[in-house]
Design a protein around this motif. Sequence first.
Motif, short mmCIF file in Angstrom:
data_model
loop_
_atom_site.label_atom_id
_atom_site.label_comp_id
_atom_site.label_asym_id
_atom_site.label_seq_id
_atom_site.Cartn_x
_atom_site.Cartn_y
_atom_site.Cartn_z
N GLY A 33 21.10 45.19 202.64
CA GLY A 33 21.18 46.17 203.80
C GLY A 33 21.61 45.05 205.14
N VAL A 34 21.65 45.96 206.16
CA VAL A 34 22.38 45.36 207.39
C VAL A 34 21.53 44.14 207.80
N PHE A 35 20.20 44.18 207.72
CA PHE A 35 19.34 42.98 208.24
C PHE A 35 18.96 42.23 207.12
N GLY A 36 19.84 42.12 206.14
CA GLY A 36 19.18 41.47 204.80
C GLY A 36 19.71 40.09 205.14
N THR A 37 18.80 39.19 204.53
CA THR A 37 18.67 37.44 204.78
C THR A 37 18.74 36.92 203.65
N PHE A 38 19.13 35.61 203.90
CA PHE A 38 18.71 34.81 202.52
C PHE A 38 17.61 34.00 202.43
N ASP A 39 16.98 34.17 201.26
CA ASP A 39 15.71 33.34 201.13
C ASP A 39 15.98 32.12 200.67
N LYS A 40 15.97 31.19 201.47
CA LYS A 40 16.34 29.74 201.13
C LYS A 40 15.68 29.12 200.03
N PRO A 41 14.31 29.33 200.21
CA PRO A 41 13.48 28.56 198.93
C PRO A 41 14.06 29.05 197.68
N ARG A 69 15.69 27.19 194.43
CA ARG A 69 15.14 27.23 193.07
C ARG A 69 16.49 27.79 191.97
N GLY A 70 17.12 28.88 192.66
CA GLY A 70 18.28 29.31 191.89
C GLY A 70 19.32 28.24 191.64
N PHE A 71 19.40 27.40 192.65
CA PHE A 71 20.34 26.40 192.32
C PHE A 71 19.87 25.55 190.91
N GLN A 72 18.59 25.08 191.20
CA GLN A 72 17.99 24.50 190.22
C GLN A 72 18.13 24.97 188.70
N VAL A 73 18.10 26.30 188.59
CA VAL A 73 18.19 26.92 187.08
C VAL A 73 19.92 26.86 187.22
N TYR A 74 20.68 27.13 188.18
CA TYR A 74 22.35 26.69 187.65
C TYR A 74 22.41 25.32 187.23
N ARG A 75 21.88 24.45 187.82
CA ARG A 75 22.40 22.96 187.54
C ARG A 75 21.78 22.73 186.23
N GLU A 76 20.30 23.00 186.05
CA GLU A 76 19.84 22.53 184.80
C GLU A 76 20.07 23.52 183.53
N VAL A 77 20.53 24.63 183.81
CA VAL A 77 20.77 25.69 182.45
C VAL A 77 22.22 26.08 182.66
N CYS A 78 22.80 26.73 183.62
CA CYS A 78 23.97 27.44 183.36
C CYS A 78 25.42 26.56 183.50
N SER A 79 25.06 25.23 184.12
CA SER A 79 26.15 24.42 184.55
C SER A 79 26.71 23.77 183.22
N THR A 88 23.55 22.05 202.41
CA THR A 88 22.93 21.88 203.74
C THR A 88 22.52 23.08 204.17
N ASP A 89 23.08 24.10 203.78
CA ASP A 89 23.21 25.75 204.59
C ASP A 89 21.75 26.13 204.23
N VAL A 90 21.56 25.91 202.77
CA VAL A 90 20.21 26.54 202.12
C VAL A 90 19.17 25.53 202.41
N GLY A 91 19.08 24.61 203.13
CA GLY A 91 17.78 23.75 203.43
C GLY A 91 17.70 22.40 202.81
N PHE A 92 18.88 22.12 202.06
CA PHE A 92 18.70 20.81 201.62
C PHE A 92 19.23 19.67 202.61
N SER A 93 18.43 18.35 202.67
CA SER A 93 18.98 17.54 203.70
C SER A 93 20.50 16.97 203.60
N GLU A 94 20.93 16.26 204.33
CA GLU A 94 22.18 15.56 204.05
C GLU A 94 21.94 14.46 203.04
N ALA A 95 20.80 13.55 202.93
CA ALA A 95 20.27 12.63 202.10
C ALA A 95 20.41 13.23 200.86
N GLU A 96 19.63 14.59 200.60
CA GLU A 96 19.41 14.75 199.27
C GLU A 96 20.84 15.31 198.71
N VAL A 97 21.60 15.90 199.62
CA VAL A 97 23.07 16.30 199.13
C VAL A 97 23.77 15.20 198.64
#
Length: 255
Positions: free
Chosen positions: A39-47, A51-61, A75-84
């Motif tokens: 939708g027009v007012f759609g947003t990204f749910d960062k948490p 989590r989806g990234f964790q699934v990609y990294r641990e399974v799909c990748s 960093t756009d989805v809430g990871f810190s620079e240090a974490e990245v």
Amino acid sequence: MHISFRLLAALLLITTTGVAHAQGHAEAKLKQVDWPFDGVFGTFDKPAIQRGFQVYREVCSACHSLKRVPFRRLTDVGFSEAEVKSLAASYTMTDGPNDMGEMYERPGRPSDYFPKPYPNDNAARAANNGALPPDQSLLIKSRPDGANYIYSLLTSYGHEVPEGMSIPEGAHYNPIMPGGVIKMAPPLSDDSVTYEDGTSATLDQEARDLVQFLQWAAEPEMMERKSMGIHVMLFLAAMTCFFYVVKKRIWSDLH
Ligand code: HEC
């Protein structure tokens, strides 16, 4: 005035419905999820994306590349620079050639892209019964109603094979896959991952989170696009009112 409103309505429709809905009829069979990014007012749910990234990294990748996403974009989805930084460093990248003309290995950097699981497509096919696991960066956009398609695909294994249909060795029945046969074993089940944020990792949850990650990966600038769209609509609406008043004024002077 009527015409301008119609024009506005039409423009609004064009900007909100997007391309995905305009394609194909495959979506009849797909499970329909209310995604936060819809939708027009759609947003990204960062948490959820994390989590989806964790699934990609641990399974799909293990089989699917993600060629267009550099680590630093996380960093756009809430990871810190240090974490990245530490995430990138946990990968070994091949770089070069160096002064001696040789390739060499070094720890990953935030500007690197996710490393590919296979050196080339032939190696990927050879490891997967002849089927190529597609790159996941734009996967969601390359299938009609991509988000619901991928969600449905991941959650539609395990159905009984219809009578008269035979599934070749190394393949699996999945009613969402065009033709019903897929050469990917069910990649997800309950507890395929242990979520770092404590969310219960059901198959359904993992599939939802993964889809939100892929949606972000395919179009990280979605939020800017949507807010720009809203601004444009507001601007057009204001201009319509303005010209309406101007027109009235001009004609009242002439009469
Ligand atoms: C063991 C390797 C492997 C893993 C792990 C894996 N896949 Fe796949 N995937 C494949 C292969 C091979 C194909 C191609 C299947 C075909 O064309 O029949 C594929 C195809 C796909 C497709 C495309 C289906 C289509 O419409 O053509 C999607 C979507 C997909 N995988 C999602 C995922 C997701 C999400 C994960 C992680 C949760 C994942 N895969 C993990 C091997 C894998």
